[in-house]
Design an enzyme around this catalytic site. Structure first.
Site, mmCIF file in Angstrom:
data_model
loop_
_atom_site.group_PDB
_atom_site.id
_atom_site.type_symbol
_atom_site.label_atom_id
_atom_site.label_comp_id
_atom_site.label_asym_id
_atom_site.label_seq_id
_atom_site.Cartn_x
_atom_site.Cartn_y
_atom_site.Cartn_z
ATOM 1 N N GLY A 1 -8.086 -0.951 6.258
ATOM 2 C CA GLY A 1 -6.688 -1.136 5.835
ATOM 3 C C GLY A 1 -5.692 -0.414 6.720
ATOM 4 N N GLY B 1 -2.689 5.267 5.918
ATOM 5 C CA GLY B 1 -3.288 5.396 4.588
ATOM 6 C C GLY B 1 -2.186 5.512 3.548
ATOM 7 N N LYS C 1 8.751 1.056 10.475
ATOM 8 C CA LYS C 1 8.981 1.336 11.904
ATOM 9 C C LYS C 1 9.929 0.347 12.572
ATOM 10 C CE LYS C 1 4.493 1.214 11.654
ATOM 11 N NZ LYS C 1 3.098 0.930 11.930
ATOM 12 N N LYS D 1 6.394 3.738 17.750
ATOM 13 C CA LYS D 1 6.409 5.126 17.255
ATOM 14 C C LYS D 1 6.938 6.077 18.332
ATOM 15 C CE LYS D 1 2.634 4.275 14.048
ATOM 16 N NZ LYS D 1 1.186 4.044 13.999
ATOM 17 N N GLY E 1 1.932 8.988 10.249
ATOM 18 C CA GLY E 1 1.526 8.980 8.832
ATOM 19 C C GLY E 1 1.784 10.304 8.131
ATOM 20 N N ALA F 1 0.831 -1.213 0.000
ATOM 21 C CA ALA F 1 0.000 0.000 0.000
ATOM 22 C C ALA F 1 0.867 1.266 0.000
ATOM 23 C CB ALA F 1 -0.922 -0.018 1.207
HETATM 24 N N1 HSE Z 1 -1.611 0.270 12.334
HETATM 25 C C1 HSE Z 1 -1.149 1.604 12.306
HETATM 26 C C2 HSE Z 1 -2.211 2.520 12.904
HETATM 27 C C3 HSE Z 1 -0.812 2.002 10.879
HETATM 28 O O1 HSE Z 1 -3.340 2.049 13.112
HETATM 29 O O2 HSE Z 1 -1.940 3.666 13.196
HETATM 30 C C4 HSE Z 1 0.029 3.234 10.743
HETATM 31 O O3 HSE Z 1 1.308 3.093 11.304
#
Ligand code: HSE
Length: 332
Positions: A203, A313, A121, A221, A150, A13
């Site tokens: 997703g 996304g 990550k 993170k 993101g 993606a």
């Molecule tokens: N699984 C992560 C979230 C995706 O839900 O924020 C983005 O890092």
């Protein structure tokens, strides 16, 4: 015109989002004097290489129709080491057990004289200082805006816009899946399994959603933020983590009746790293809903700065990656 050659390693993606964003912006960037050329793409089944620039629209179509981009048999490492190029965009899936294949891909890139841009990550949550040192030793740029929040430009904000400030602490919501689950459970009174399935359909959940709901993704993170901003050498295992799996609909309802919401809050400051559910007043700046992420940065000069936006996304994550690519194009 400055020609910048890059390869996209990983064509899921995020990798496809990067390709789409380059297609969308190619002409506008040329007007700014930058010609971005993708000379290699690798996915788990194979690769495509073209020193003059791959036709991204047909690569995207082939991926959609065949499930893979493969035209050649070279491995990702071959592409990284052997093609003449400036930047490796490393967007293979996150692996927090050993960081692979991202860790080897990034190391190979630095050893081969390529700058690295990543959304991956795992390698940064495990080996941040080693990777940073490897980039510095080779005189290369390492950019990772897309790893945290993101589309939200957290590292840009702290390192560039807030340069000169001392960062005292950071708190925020860094996982869209858990925020979506908590929001839907509280607002619609839907059961946990149902809203987790919805998040998976959107997703945004990790391949193994335990990483989201147990707080591990948030911890990764937070560690990347703390290492980058406070110069720590922590790994995600140093974070004190509590997930959201024990939060009951009754607890959410009780919070709501008292004008509070429950949020999975990440906190870094004074060497302490925690991820845990907190009660947050409904109108508090951290009380963002749905899949949104938010980061609130406490500084000595600017005071508190809070930014919010889409934490996941394909095209949103590509926004941060494109910004990192352009930083390198302008500063190398
Ligand atoms: N699984 C992560 C979230 C995706 O839900 O924020 C983005 O890092």
């Amino acid at each position: 015109m400055k020609t910048v050659k890059l390869s996209i390693i990983g064509f899921g993606a995020v990798g496809q989002g990067v390709a789409r964003s380059i297609v969308l912006k190619k002409e506008a960037l040329k007007k700014q004097g930058i010609d971005l050329r993708v000379v290699g793409i690798a996915d788990s089944k194979g690769c495509e290489v073209n020193a003059n620039g791959i036709d991204l629209k047909s690569a995207l179509l082939r991926k959609k129709e065949n499930g893979c981009v493969a035209k050649g048999a070279e491995s990702a490492i071959d592409i990284i080491r052997e093609i003449e190029q400036d930047i490796i965009v490393e967007v293979t899936p996150t692996n927090i057990e050993n960081g692979e294949p991202g860790l080897s891909n990034m190391t190979a890139a630095f050893e081969s004289g390529r700058h690295v841009v990543t959304s991956n990550k795992g390698p940064l949550a495990l080996c941040f200082s080693d990777l940073k040192e490897c980039a510095e030793d080779n005189g290369l740029i390492f950019r990772y805006e897309a790893t945290v929040g993101g589309a939200i430009p957290i590292f840009n904000l702290v390192h560039e816009a807030l340069a000169g400030n001392t960062i005292i602490g950071i708190e925020g919501i860094l996982n869209g899946t858990t925020n979506y689950i908590l929001t839907r459970m509280a607002e619609e009174r839907l059961p946990y399994e149902h809203v987790l399935r919805e998040a998976q359909e959107l997703g945004i959940a990790e391949t193994d959603p335990t990483y989201d709901v147990e707080g591990i993704d948030s911890a990764c993170k937070l560690v990347i933020l703390a290492n980058s901003i406070f110069g720590q050498s922590a790994t995600y295992r140093d974070v004190d983590v509590t997930g959201i799996t024990k939060i009951t609909p009754e607890a959410l309802e009780l919070a709501g009746r008292n004008n509070y919401v429950v949020k999975l809050i990440c906190e870094a400051g004074n060497g302490v790293l925690t991820v845990a559910p907190h009660l947050v007043p409904r109108r508090h700046p951290l009380a963002v809903g749905g899949t949104l992420n938010v980061a609130s940065i406490l500084t000595d000069l600017a005071g508190r700065i809070t930014i919010s936006g889409k934490g996941a996304g394909s095209i949103e994550t590509a926004s941060s990656i494109l910004s990192d690519i352009l930083y390198i194009a302008r500063n190398s």
